[in-house]
Scaffold this motif. Structure first.
Motif, PDB file in Angstrom:
ATOM      1  N   LEU A 262     -27.351 -25.443 -53.985  1.00 36.08           N
ATOM      2  CA  LEU A 262     -27.233 -24.221 -53.856  1.00 36.08           C
ATOM      3  C   LEU A 262     -25.697 -23.640 -54.184  1.00 36.08           C
ATOM      4  O   LEU A 262     -24.983 -24.272 -53.631  1.00 36.08           O
ATOM      5  N   ILE A 263     -25.828 -22.896 -55.322  1.00 38.10           N
ATOM      6  CA  ILE A 263     -24.610 -22.065 -55.835  1.00 38.10           C
ATOM      7  C   ILE A 263     -24.287 -20.933 -54.840  1.00 38.10           C
ATOM      8  O   ILE A 263     -25.158 -20.048 -55.089  1.00 38.10           O
ATOM      9  N   ASP A 264     -23.100 -21.098 -54.059  1.00 45.46           N
ATOM     10  CA  ASP A 264     -23.168 -19.769 -52.956  1.00 45.46           C
ATOM     11  C   ASP A 264     -22.093 -19.211 -53.101  1.00 45.46           C
ATOM     12  O   ASP A 264     -20.738 -19.685 -53.061  1.00 45.46           O
ATOM     13  N   PHE A 265     -22.016 -18.011 -53.909  1.00 45.22           N
ATOM     14  CA  PHE A 265     -20.982 -17.061 -54.184  1.00 45.22           C
ATOM     15  C   PHE A 265     -20.495 -16.310 -52.757  1.00 45.22           C
ATOM     16  O   PHE A 265     -21.567 -15.535 -52.347  1.00 45.22           O
ATOM     17  N   TRP A 266     -19.475 -16.249 -52.347  1.00 42.09           N
ATOM     18  CA  TRP A 266     -19.121 -15.641 -50.961  1.00 42.09           C
ATOM     19  C   TRP A 266     -17.586 -15.480 -51.109  1.00 42.09           C
ATOM     20  O   TRP A 266     -16.834 -15.589 -52.187  1.00 42.09           O
ATOM     21  N   ALA A 267     -17.002 -14.900 -49.732  1.00 44.40           N
ATOM     22  CA  ALA A 267     -15.632 -14.689 -49.683  1.00 44.40           C
ATOM     23  C   ALA A 267     -15.187 -14.493 -48.188  1.00 44.40           C
ATOM     24  O   ALA A 267     -16.147 -14.099 -47.481  1.00 44.40           O
ATOM     25  N   THR A 301      -8.910 -14.175 -53.311  1.00 40.71           N
ATOM     26  CA  THR A 301      -7.761 -14.099 -54.149  1.00 40.71           C
ATOM     27  C   THR A 301      -6.506 -14.803 -53.218  1.00 40.71           C
ATOM     28  O   THR A 301      -5.451 -15.057 -53.776  1.00 40.71           O
ATOM     29  N   ASP A 302      -6.781 -14.537 -51.986  1.00 39.56           N
ATOM     30  CA  ASP A 302      -5.914 -15.484 -51.034  1.00 39.56           C
ATOM     31  C   ASP A 302      -6.295 -16.508 -50.519  1.00 39.56           C
ATOM     32  O   ASP A 302      -7.372 -16.740 -50.003  1.00 39.56           O
ATOM     33  N   LYS A 303      -5.630 -17.676 -51.130  1.00 45.20           N
ATOM     34  CA  LYS A 303      -6.043 -18.908 -50.863  1.00 45.20           C
ATOM     35  C   LYS A 303      -6.127 -19.325 -49.303  1.00 45.20           C
ATOM     36  O   LYS A 303      -7.012 -20.434 -48.891  1.00 45.20           O
ATOM     37  N   ALA A 304      -4.993 -19.001 -48.487  1.00 43.30           N
ATOM     38  CA  ALA A 304      -4.982 -19.395 -47.260  1.00 43.30           C
ATOM     39  C   ALA A 304      -6.254 -18.657 -46.528  1.00 43.30           C
ATOM     40  O   ALA A 304      -7.000 -19.422 -45.780  1.00 43.30           O
ATOM     41  N   ALA A 305      -6.608 -17.327 -46.752  1.00 42.22           N
ATOM     42  CA  ALA A 305      -7.819 -16.952 -46.047  1.00 42.22           C
ATOM     43  C   ALA A 305      -8.967 -17.410 -46.540  1.00 42.22           C
ATOM     44  O   ALA A 305      -9.701 -17.652 -45.658  1.00 42.22           O
ATOM     45  N   TRP A 306      -9.110 -18.033 -47.910  1.00 34.85           N
ATOM     46  CA  TRP A 306     -10.282 -18.751 -48.081  1.00 34.85           C
ATOM     47  C   TRP A 306     -10.442 -19.940 -47.286  1.00 34.85           C
ATOM     48  O   TRP A 306     -11.555 -20.229 -46.861  1.00 34.85           O
ATOM     49  N   THR A 318     -18.793 -28.867 -50.660  1.00 32.77           N
ATOM     50  CA  THR A 318     -17.581 -28.862 -51.725  1.00 32.77           C
ATOM     51  C   THR A 318     -17.307 -27.244 -51.795  1.00 32.77           C
ATOM     52  O   THR A 318     -18.129 -26.537 -52.104  1.00 32.77           O
ATOM     53  N   HIS A 319     -16.084 -26.852 -51.710  1.00 30.69           N
ATOM     54  CA  HIS A 319     -15.601 -25.565 -52.298  1.00 30.69           C
ATOM     55  C   HIS A 319     -14.550 -25.350 -53.271  1.00 30.69           C
ATOM     56  O   HIS A 319     -13.778 -26.110 -53.319  1.00 30.69           O
ATOM     57  N   VAL A 320     -14.979 -24.391 -53.957  1.00 29.39           N
ATOM     58  CA  VAL A 320     -14.086 -24.106 -55.304  1.00 29.39           C
ATOM     59  C   VAL A 320     -13.924 -22.642 -55.433  1.00 29.39           C
ATOM     60  O   VAL A 320     -14.634 -21.846 -54.641  1.00 29.39           O
ATOM     61  N   SER A 321     -12.785 -22.299 -56.158  1.00 28.57           N
ATOM     62  CA  SER A 321     -12.585 -20.944 -56.215  1.00 28.57           C
ATOM     63  C   SER A 321     -11.805 -20.474 -57.526  1.00 28.57           C
ATOM     64  O   SER A 321     -10.896 -21.357 -57.888  1.00 28.57           O
ATOM     65  N   GLU A 322     -11.803 -19.430 -58.490  1.00 30.70           N
ATOM     66  CA  GLU A 322     -11.270 -19.026 -59.395  1.00 30.70           C
ATOM     67  C   GLU A 322      -9.903 -18.166 -58.923  1.00 30.70           C
ATOM     68  O   GLU A 322      -9.218 -17.791 -59.894  1.00 30.70           O
ATOM     69  N   LEU A 323     -10.059 -17.980 -57.672  1.00 30.34           N
ATOM     70  CA  LEU A 323      -9.059 -17.080 -56.791  1.00 30.34           C
ATOM     71  C   LEU A 323      -9.020 -15.624 -57.660  1.00 30.34           C
ATOM     72  O   LEU A 323      -7.735 -15.106 -57.772  1.00 30.34           O
ATOM     73  N   ASP A 325     -11.187 -12.785 -57.311  1.00 33.60           N
ATOM     74  CA  ASP A 325     -12.128 -11.785 -57.061  1.00 33.60           C
ATOM     75  C   ASP A 325     -13.389 -11.510 -57.936  1.00 33.60           C
ATOM     76  O   ASP A 325     -13.980 -12.866 -58.352  1.00 33.60           O
ATOM     77  N   PHE A 326     -14.000 -10.631 -58.291  1.00 36.24           N
ATOM     78  CA  PHE A 326     -15.090 -10.485 -59.398  1.00 36.24           C
ATOM     79  C   PHE A 326     -14.707 -10.558 -60.645  1.00 36.24           C
ATOM     80  O   PHE A 326     -15.740 -10.572 -61.628  1.00 36.24           O
ATOM     81  N   ASN A 327     -13.485 -11.031 -61.049  1.00 33.42           N
ATOM     82  CA  ASN A 327     -13.079 -11.061 -62.265  1.00 33.42           C
ATOM     83  C   ASN A 327     -12.989 -12.548 -62.905  1.00 33.42           C
ATOM     84  O   ASN A 327     -12.684 -12.961 -63.769  1.00 33.42           O
ATOM     85  N   GLY A 328     -13.464 -13.646 -61.875  1.00 37.29           N
ATOM     86  CA  GLY A 328     -13.637 -14.991 -62.533  1.00 37.29           C
ATOM     87  C   GLY A 328     -14.655 -15.236 -63.531  1.00 37.29           C
ATOM     88  O   GLY A 328     -15.495 -14.537 -63.701  1.00 37.29           O
ATOM     89  N   GLU A 329     -14.175 -16.259 -64.275  1.00 35.77           N
ATOM     90  CA  GLU A 329     -15.129 -16.538 -65.550  1.00 35.77           C
ATOM     91  C   GLU A 329     -16.603 -16.776 -65.072  1.00 35.77           C
ATOM     92  O   GLU A 329     -17.583 -16.485 -65.697  1.00 35.77           O
ATOM     93  N   THR A 330     -16.703 -17.543 -64.213  1.00 37.66           N
ATOM     94  CA  THR A 330     -17.884 -18.091 -63.612  1.00 37.66           C
ATOM     95  C   THR A 330     -18.689 -16.986 -62.913  1.00 37.66           C
ATOM     96  O   THR A 330     -19.816 -16.871 -63.000  1.00 37.66           O
ATOM     97  N   VAL A 331     -17.806 -16.026 -62.254  1.00 36.65           N
ATOM     98  CA  VAL A 331     -18.669 -15.205 -61.316  1.00 36.65           C
ATOM     99  C   VAL A 331     -18.874 -14.037 -62.388  1.00 36.65           C
ATOM    100  O   VAL A 331     -20.398 -13.404 -62.272  1.00 36.65           O
ATOM    101  N   LYS A 332     -18.389 -13.845 -63.385  1.00 38.24           N
ATOM    102  CA  LYS A 332     -18.915 -12.923 -64.793  1.00 38.24           C
ATOM    103  C   LYS A 332     -20.338 -13.823 -65.385  1.00 38.24           C
ATOM    104  O   LYS A 332     -21.064 -13.034 -65.700  1.00 38.24           O
ATOM    105  N   LYS A 333     -20.078 -14.988 -65.542  1.00 35.71           N
ATOM    106  CA  LYS A 333     -21.159 -15.778 -65.904  1.00 35.71           C
ATOM    107  C   LYS A 333     -22.463 -15.654 -65.659  1.00 35.71           C
ATOM    108  O   LYS A 333     -23.814 -15.455 -66.116  1.00 35.71           O
TER     109      LYS A 333
END
Length: 370
Positions: A262-267, A301-306, A318-323, A325-333
């Motif tokens: 499951l690829i889960d986009f969240w914040a 965009t805030d690593k500590a909040a994430w 497992t958690h990853v982030s481009e930090l 917001d909606f401008n990350g390459e994978t988010v756009k892809k």
């Protein structure tokens, strides 16, 4: 002598007609019962968004007029307060608009515009829906007036009827668009649908009109967006990506080949995401031993909040982030326009479901991971 005079008058009339400017269009209108609203705005399309391009004040008789130029046939909107009236125009059009602002269905009469008959047909569909909802609202208020203590129960009891009206409206809109394919009116109709609920229909519609409607900037942008969205539809191979964890360890989708993932986009700042997290935790704990895993992709965009939200919500996958917001390459892809957004990928790397929530996600996994 009379015949000669008649010929002269006809020539004058033709001359006036011929002199009508072809490099702009005009829209004149009259609003009945405008109340205290006096400012009229003309909206036009810029970068696929409706923006105010002109304004004027209503006359004492409720009249207004705009003259504008447009590079091609395009969408425009007249707005008075909360009332909006859509039309399609090209240079050379002489458009007349009339509406009663007191009419709750927001029906209006328009002539001289492009595809006016088609828009009128669409407006009739929407006006009928508005009348149904208005009657339902009146019934609701009448019932609540006699039993105010049961307001919530009354609302719940009438919810199925409202949803039925919504379903009927959407069905009629889709039929209208199919029956009038190739017109801007059909494009406008489809874009009144929920993009989340009718994503597949919109993608298919874009495929069907890309050769039929060309040259309109808004339509061209829509077709390009839907082409990107098509790449992440159910049945497509999930686009590859590599994103770093908080400690800079790269994680790739290919690492999960052979698993259901499951690829889960969240914040952390997304309340619907945080409300859904307990459900995701539940299914992860139940199915992680059955070839199932999750990759959490944060839009923070805030690593500590994430990381704080990961810990607080007990998200142990497992958690990853481009930090970004909606401008990350994978988010756009993955064409993520809102969160939470999720994709369920099978062991071969193919997308088999999208945006499953709560019980739907658990039911799908129970059926799939036997």
């Amino acid at each position: 002598m009379r015949l000669k005079q008649l010929s002269i008058f006809m020539l004058i009339a033709i001359a006036f007609t011929a002199c009508k400017p072809k490099d702009s269009f005009t829209i004149e209108g009259t609003f009945i019962n405008p109340g205290t609203e006096k400012k009229v705005f003309l909206y036009g399309m810029q970068n696929s968004n409706m923006v105010a391009i002109d304004s004027t004040n209503l006359s004492e008789k409720g009249e207004f007029k705009f003259t504008r130029k447009t590079p091609s046939v395009d969408f425009f909107r007249i707005s008075l307060g909360n009332h909006e009236f859509m039309f399609i125009a090209k240079n050379g059009d002489d458009i007349k608009l009339e509406a009663d602002i007191a009419d709750k269905t927001m029906a209006y009469k328009i002539s001289g515009a492009n595809e006016v008959d088609k828009l009128s047909e669409l407006n009739a569909i929407r006006n009928n829906f508005a009348k149904q909802v208005e009657k339902l609202q009146a019934d609701f208020e009448a019932k609540v007036a006699t039993q105010p203590q049961n307001r919530a129960a009354v609302l719940e009891s009438m919810k199925p009827q409202y949803e039925s009206y919504i379903n009927q409206l959407n069905t009629q809109i889709i039929k209208f668009a199919k029956d009038n394919k190739g017109t801007l009116a059909s494009f406008y109709a489809m874009n009144t649908l929920s993009p989340q609920e009718f994503e597949a229909e919109l993608v298919q519609f874009a495929d069907e009109i890309k050769e039929e409607i060309k040259g309109n900037a808004t339509v061209d942008t829509f077709v390009k967006q839907m082409a990107l969205l098509k790449a992440v539809q159910v049945g497509q191979v999930a686009p590859a990506f590599t994103i770093n964890t908080a400690d800079h360890k790269p994680v790739s989708l290919s690492d999960y080949k052979g698993k259901y993932v499951l690829i889960d986009f969240w914040a952390s700042w997304c309340q619907p995401c945080r409300q859904e997290n307990p459900n995701v935790v539940k299914v992860y704990n139940k199915y992680k031993s059955k070839n199932f895993d999750i990759i959490g992709i944060s839009l923070d965009t805030d690593k500590a909040a994430w990381l704080g939200a990961v810990k607080a919500d007990g998200l142990t996958w497992t958690h990853v982030s481009e930090l970004k917001d909606f401008n990350g390459e994978t988010v756009k892809k993955y064409q993520v326009q809102a969160i939470p957004t999720s994709y369920l990928v099978d062991p071969s790397g193919k997308i088999i479901a999208k945006n499953l929530r709560g019980n739907e996600l658990e039911a799908f996994l129970a059926k799939t991971l036997r």
